[in-house]
Enzyme design. Structure first.
Site, mmCIF file in Angstrom:
data_model
loop_
_atom_site.group_PDB
_atom_site.id
_atom_site.type_symbol
_atom_site.label_atom_id
_atom_site.label_comp_id
_atom_site.label_asym_id
_atom_site.label_seq_id
_atom_site.Cartn_x
_atom_site.Cartn_y
_atom_site.Cartn_z
ATOM 1 N N ASP A 46 10.451 18.416 7.410
ATOM 2 C CA ASP A 46 10.727 16.807 7.580
ATOM 3 C C ASP A 46 9.517 16.086 6.266
ATOM 4 O O ASP A 46 8.703 16.716 5.876
ATOM 5 C CB ASP A 46 10.312 15.725 8.556
ATOM 6 C CG ASP A 46 10.277 14.003 8.373
ATOM 7 O OD1 ASP A 46 11.868 13.676 8.566
ATOM 8 O OD2 ASP A 46 9.570 13.197 7.914
ATOM 9 N N TYR A 51 6.088 9.662 0.712
ATOM 10 C CA TYR A 51 5.325 10.399 0.586
ATOM 11 C C TYR A 51 5.022 10.913 -0.414
ATOM 12 O O TYR A 51 5.256 12.052 -1.068
ATOM 13 C CB TYR A 51 5.350 11.578 1.605
ATOM 14 C CG TYR A 51 5.693 12.026 2.461
ATOM 15 C CD1 TYR A 51 5.910 9.991 2.668
ATOM 16 C CD2 TYR A 51 6.499 12.587 3.211
ATOM 17 C CE1 TYR A 51 6.050 9.830 4.791
ATOM 18 C CE2 TYR A 51 7.043 12.223 5.010
ATOM 19 C CZ TYR A 51 6.578 11.238 5.404
ATOM 20 O OH TYR A 51 7.215 10.724 6.813
ATOM 21 N N LYS A 77 14.128 10.569 4.033
ATOM 22 C CA LYS A 77 14.191 9.468 4.718
ATOM 23 C C LYS A 77 15.172 7.901 3.910
ATOM 24 O O LYS A 77 14.943 9.092 2.585
ATOM 25 C CB LYS A 77 13.070 8.984 5.330
ATOM 26 C CG LYS A 77 12.350 9.591 6.333
ATOM 27 C CD LYS A 77 11.454 9.409 6.278
ATOM 28 C CE LYS A 77 10.320 9.859 7.627
ATOM 29 N NZ LYS A 77 9.881 11.584 7.521
#
Length: 336
Positions: A46, A51, A77
């Site tokens: 994931d 990030y 995401k």
């Protein structure tokens, strides 16, 4: 598709730390950590554009490019678009401020519209070096909002990201979509919609040994009723349950330190690893499809896999309940 049938195993690898969360991680150390996850049999990864402004996706993609694409499940995401231009001011990430100060210097656009969702996916595919995503989470739609202010962002996501991802799932482009958040309220609201309908959700930090009551009493009964699975993110509560000092992305307050001390005393009494207690507690709920733990050092992967398989005596869970360290209704791996 139900997440339990989609995910290959109960332990996933979370890549937020690979975005240089809290520290500047050497590239070879990051690469070795992803390789260690693979070598320990982890096949669910994931990540997110947020990030490190794309850094985690880039680092993950470098390693996974050498693996058979059908052999692993990949989620990322939407909600943040990484721009080509560089940030000149200190970015304001609210409660997550300072997390990725050592990440890429690119500006980040926070947007959950249909157009931004498609742009986000396109950017992720490029950084990851892959031709497809398996799961896409709608990221942080209630982040840093108080009262009902976050509802405007939710509506933007409902009419934008939710519909785009629902269409991509129906077309077979992705296998599933849902919400990736660290608050329960947006998931509850999404589950109350007639459409679009999420397949599952990634809940970070809200179903752990340190914080689970709200999810347990409100969200998870709704999820079970609708056969919607949960991936548990942040099982170590930002690291404080694994020897770190952070809770909720900040230095842990005194009351959390005290609670962790009580947990450690109980694990020591029963000869149990606190990581094992944390992972197995989060997985004990029937709605839990997997737990995603982050790492930046290769040795952490052997710890996590061992923790998942550690035998914990039923007496530990009985004492945990008796001392009020878990909710009375929380499912436990063993019952005395």
């Amino acid at each position: 598709m139900a997440l339990k049938h989609l995910l290959p195993g109960r332990l996933g690898f979370g890549t937020a730390p690979l975005g240089n969360m809290f520290r500047d991680i050497p590239a070879d150390e990051a690469r070795a950590t992803v390789e260690a996850a693979w070598d320990h049999g982890v096949r669910y990864y994931d990540t997110a554009p947020f990030y490190g402004a794309g850094l985690a996706e880039e680092r993950l993609g470098e390693v996974l490019a050498g693996k058979p694409r059908d052999a692993f499940v990949l989620s990322t995401k939407v909600g943040r678009v990484i721009l080509d231009e560089h940030e000149t001011d200190v970015p304001d990430f609210g409660e997550k401020g300072g997390l990725f100060e050592h990440g890429n210097p690119n500006k980040i656009l926070h947007e959950w519209t249909a157009d931004a969702t498609e742009r986000s996916i396109e950017g992720s595919l490029k950084r990851l070096g892959t031709d497809r995503l398996d799961i896409v989470w709608v990221h942080d739609i209630a982040q840093d909002f108080h009262g009902d202010a976050w509802l405007a962002r939710f509506e933007e996501a409902r009419t934008g990201a939710f519909r785009v991802l629902s269409r991509l799932r129906d077309e077979g482009v992705i296998k599933a979509w849902g919400l990736g958040v660290n608050k329960t309220e947006p998931i509850e609201l999404a589950l109350a919609l007639d459409e679009p309908r999420p397949d599952g959700f990634l809940l970070a930090g809200r179903y752990t040994l340190l914080d689970h009551e709200h999810a347990l009493t409100r969200l998870l009964p709704m999820a079970q009723e609708q056969n919607v699975d949960m991936v548990v993110g942040g099982p170590y509560s930002s690291g404080v349950l694994a020897g770190g000092t952070h809770f909720e992305y900040q230095q842990a307050p005194a009351e959390i330190i005290e609670r962790v001390g009580r947990l450690k005393a109980l694990t020591a009494k029963h000869g149990v690893g606190i990581k094992a207690a944390a992972l197995q507690f989060s997985l004990a709920h029937p709605a839990s499809a997997a737990v995603v733990a982050g790492a930046t050092r290769p040795g952490r992967l052997s710890e996590d896999t061992a923790a998942l398989n550690e035998t914990i005596p039923a007496a530990f869970w009985t004492d945990l309940r008796a001392e009020g360290l878990v909710g009375a209704a929380a499912p436990l791996p063993h019952h005395a």
